[in-house]
Enzyme design. Structure first.
Site, PDB file in Angstrom:
ATOM      1  N   ASP A  49       0.870  -1.185   0.000  1.00 46.71           N
ATOM      2  CA  ASP A  49       0.000   0.000   0.000  1.00 46.71           C
ATOM      3  C   ASP A  49       0.904   1.233   0.000  1.00 46.71           C
ATOM      4  OD1 ASP A  49      -2.481   1.369   0.117  1.00 46.71           O
ATOM      5  OD2 ASP A  49      -2.301   1.603   2.282  1.00 46.71           O
ATOM      6  N   GLU A  74       5.235   4.945   3.413  1.00 38.25           N
ATOM      7  CA  GLU A  74       4.739   6.293   3.741  1.00 38.25           C
ATOM      8  C   GLU A  74       5.914   7.252   3.874  1.00 38.25           C
ATOM      9  OE1 GLU A  74       1.807   8.010   4.036  1.00 38.25           O
ATOM     10  OE2 GLU A  74       3.107   9.634   4.700  1.00 38.25           O
ATOM     11  N   ASN A 101      10.152   7.653   0.290  1.00 39.80           N
ATOM     12  CA  ASN A 101       9.597   8.513  -0.750  1.00 39.80           C
ATOM     13  C   ASN A 101       9.430   7.622  -1.969  1.00 39.80           C
ATOM     14  OD1 ASN A 101       9.094  10.261  -2.836  1.00 39.80           O
ATOM     15  ND2 ASN A 101      10.682  11.731  -2.261  1.00 39.80           N
ATOM     16  N   ASP A 127      -1.993  12.473  -2.450  1.00 39.46           N
ATOM     17  CA  ASP A 127      -2.138  13.935  -2.406  1.00 39.46           C
ATOM     18  C   ASP A 127      -2.175  14.488  -3.826  1.00 39.46           C
ATOM     19  OD1 ASP A 127      -1.927  13.800   0.374  1.00 39.46           O
ATOM     20  OD2 ASP A 127       0.258  13.847   0.262  1.00 39.46           O
ATOM     21  N   LYS A 131      -2.006  22.734  -7.455  1.00 34.44           N
ATOM     22  CA  LYS A 131      -1.450  23.797  -8.303  1.00 34.44           C
ATOM     23  C   LYS A 131      -0.486  23.225  -9.338  1.00 34.44           C
ATOM     24  CE  LYS A 131      -1.710  27.299  -4.721  1.00 34.44           C
ATOM     25  NZ  LYS A 131      -0.985  27.952  -3.643  1.00 34.44           N
ATOM     26  N   ASP A 163     -10.516  10.812  -5.243  1.00 34.98           N
ATOM     27  CA  ASP A 163     -11.745  11.604  -5.418  1.00 34.98           C
ATOM     28  C   ASP A 163     -11.486  12.840  -6.273  1.00 34.98           C
ATOM     29  OD1 ASP A 163     -10.076  12.415  -3.275  1.00 34.98           O
ATOM     30  OD2 ASP A 163     -11.654  13.705  -2.476  1.00 34.98           O
TER      31      ASP A 163
HETATM   32  C1  LIG Z   1      -4.336  11.890   1.209  1.00 37.74           C
HETATM   33  S1  LIG Z   1      -3.316  10.744   2.050  1.00 37.74           S
HETATM   34  C2  LIG Z   1      -4.219   9.198   1.824  1.00 37.74           C
HETATM   35  C3  LIG Z   1      -3.838   8.166   2.826  1.00 37.74           C
HETATM   36  C4  LIG Z   1      -4.514   6.800   2.667  1.00 37.74           C
HETATM   37  N1  LIG Z   1      -4.009   6.110   1.502  1.00 37.74           N
HETATM   38  C5  LIG Z   1      -6.017   6.920   2.626  1.00 37.74           C
HETATM   39  O1  LIG Z   1      -6.597   6.659   1.562  1.00 37.74           O
HETATM   40  O2  LIG Z   1      -6.618   7.260   3.660  1.00 37.74           O
HETATM   41  C6  LIG Z   1      -1.911  10.488   0.952  1.00 37.74           C
HETATM   42  C7  LIG Z   1      -0.719   9.878   1.651  1.00 37.74           C
HETATM   43  O3  LIG Z   1       0.337   9.640   0.732  1.00 37.74           O
HETATM   44  C8  LIG Z   1       1.569  10.006   1.352  1.00 37.74           C
HETATM   45  N2  LIG Z   1       2.548  10.312   0.306  1.00 37.74           N
HETATM   46  C9  LIG Z   1       2.532  11.375  -0.535  1.00 37.74           C
HETATM   47  N3  LIG Z   1       3.592  11.338  -1.363  1.00 37.74           N
HETATM   48  C10 LIG Z   1       4.296  10.220  -1.046  1.00 37.74           C
HETATM   49  C11 LIG Z   1       5.484   9.631  -1.551  1.00 37.74           C
HETATM   50  N4  LIG Z   1       6.173  10.203  -2.542  1.00 37.74           N
HETATM   51  N5  LIG Z   1       5.904   8.474  -0.995  1.00 37.74           N
HETATM   52  C12 LIG Z   1       5.220   7.894   0.016  1.00 37.74           C
HETATM   53  N6  LIG Z   1       4.089   8.398   0.539  1.00 37.74           N
HETATM   54  C13 LIG Z   1       3.627   9.553   0.021  1.00 37.74           C
HETATM   55  C14 LIG Z   1       1.196  11.214   2.200  1.00 37.74           C
HETATM   56  O4  LIG Z   1       2.118  11.495   3.213  1.00 37.74           O
HETATM   57  C15 LIG Z   1      -0.159  10.774   2.735  1.00 37.74           C
HETATM   58  O5  LIG Z   1      -0.043  10.032   3.920  1.00 37.74           O
END
Ligand SMILES: C[S@@+](CC[C@H](N)C(=O)[O-])C[C@H]1O[C@@H](n2cnc3c(N)ncnc32)[C@H](O)[C@@H]1O
Length: 217
Positions: A49, A74, A101, A127, A131, A163
């Protein structure tokens, strides 16, 4: 204390809502995972995940499917530390979280994985970085898709949901462009667990855009 009460009543670790994956702090190369060191049964099928946040999706899945392994990746490190602590407290030897990352170095993290172990991957509500000037911060790019496709076993599945309409189209197009992946139509989450974000979006009756891909060869 029961399993459920453990994570319902635990204080939530405080973190930044977003971090910039392009900042030097997150441009690090992790050591490759040694799968036999992190799971009690390393040969079990693995679910990955990506962007798992607090990781409750994989936590619940690991409880439901003890004969499968679950890896949550994460970028916000405190959530990874909290997740691994909770996994230990719940005696879940099929669950692990890694600080990574994914856009930058998931390939390195998975480098030593056996070819046939990664069976399912989820990317759920990444995320959007709305922008245009922040578009480079978005998680899914050609390299990430190539990494996933390269490590996924044949017939392995990738489930993506968001979404945000423009982000869905952008991500789905990048997956469609990978020659090893085939798309299937899908309208519902095929897993028996919803992420925190999925639940929140559904409670507002907002649309969710979903896609499922399979590794063909
Ligand atoms: C909007 S949250 C959604 C979390 C979860 N998947 C959910 O659906 O509830 C997006 C997650 O992706 C993580 N994230 C963003 N860019 C990432 C990256 N390059 N590598 C790992 N995690 C990342 C963010 O820190 C955040 O926890």
């Amino acid at each position: 204390m029961t399993f459920l009460s453990k994570f319902i009543f635990m204080p939530r670790v405080r973190v930044h809502q977003h971090v910039n994956p392009l900042s030097p702090f997150y441009q690090f190369i992790p050591p490759p995972i040694e799968i036999e060191k992190i799971f009690a049964n390393p040969q079990s099928p693995l679910h990955l995940d990506i962007g798992c946040a607090r990781g409750r999706f994989v936590l619940k899945m690991a409880r439901m499917f003890p004969d499968r392994n679950f890896l949550g990746v994460e970028i916000r490190e405190p959530l990874v530390t909290e997740g691994n602590r909770l996994a230990r407290e719940c005696n879940l030897t099929n669950l692990r979280y890694e600080f990574n990352n994914a856009t930058y170095s998931l390939n390195r993290l998975l480098e030593n994985f056996p070819a046939d172990v990664l069976e399912t991957v989820t990317i759920q509500f990444p995320d959007p970085w709305y922008k245009r000037k922040h578009a480079k911060r978005r998680m899914v790019d050609e390299n990430l898709v190539a990494t996933i496709a390269g490590h996924l076993k044949v017939s392995g599945k990738i489930f993506i949901q968001t979404d945000v309409d423009f982000l869905a189209e952008e991500m789905f197009e990048i997956f469609r462009a990978n020659e090893n992946l085939v798309e299937f139509g899908i309208f519902a989450n095929p897993f028996p667990v919803k992420t925190e974000r999925e639940t929140a979006v559904e409670e507002k009756y907002l649309p969710i855009y979903r896609a499922l891909f399979e590794k063909a060869q």
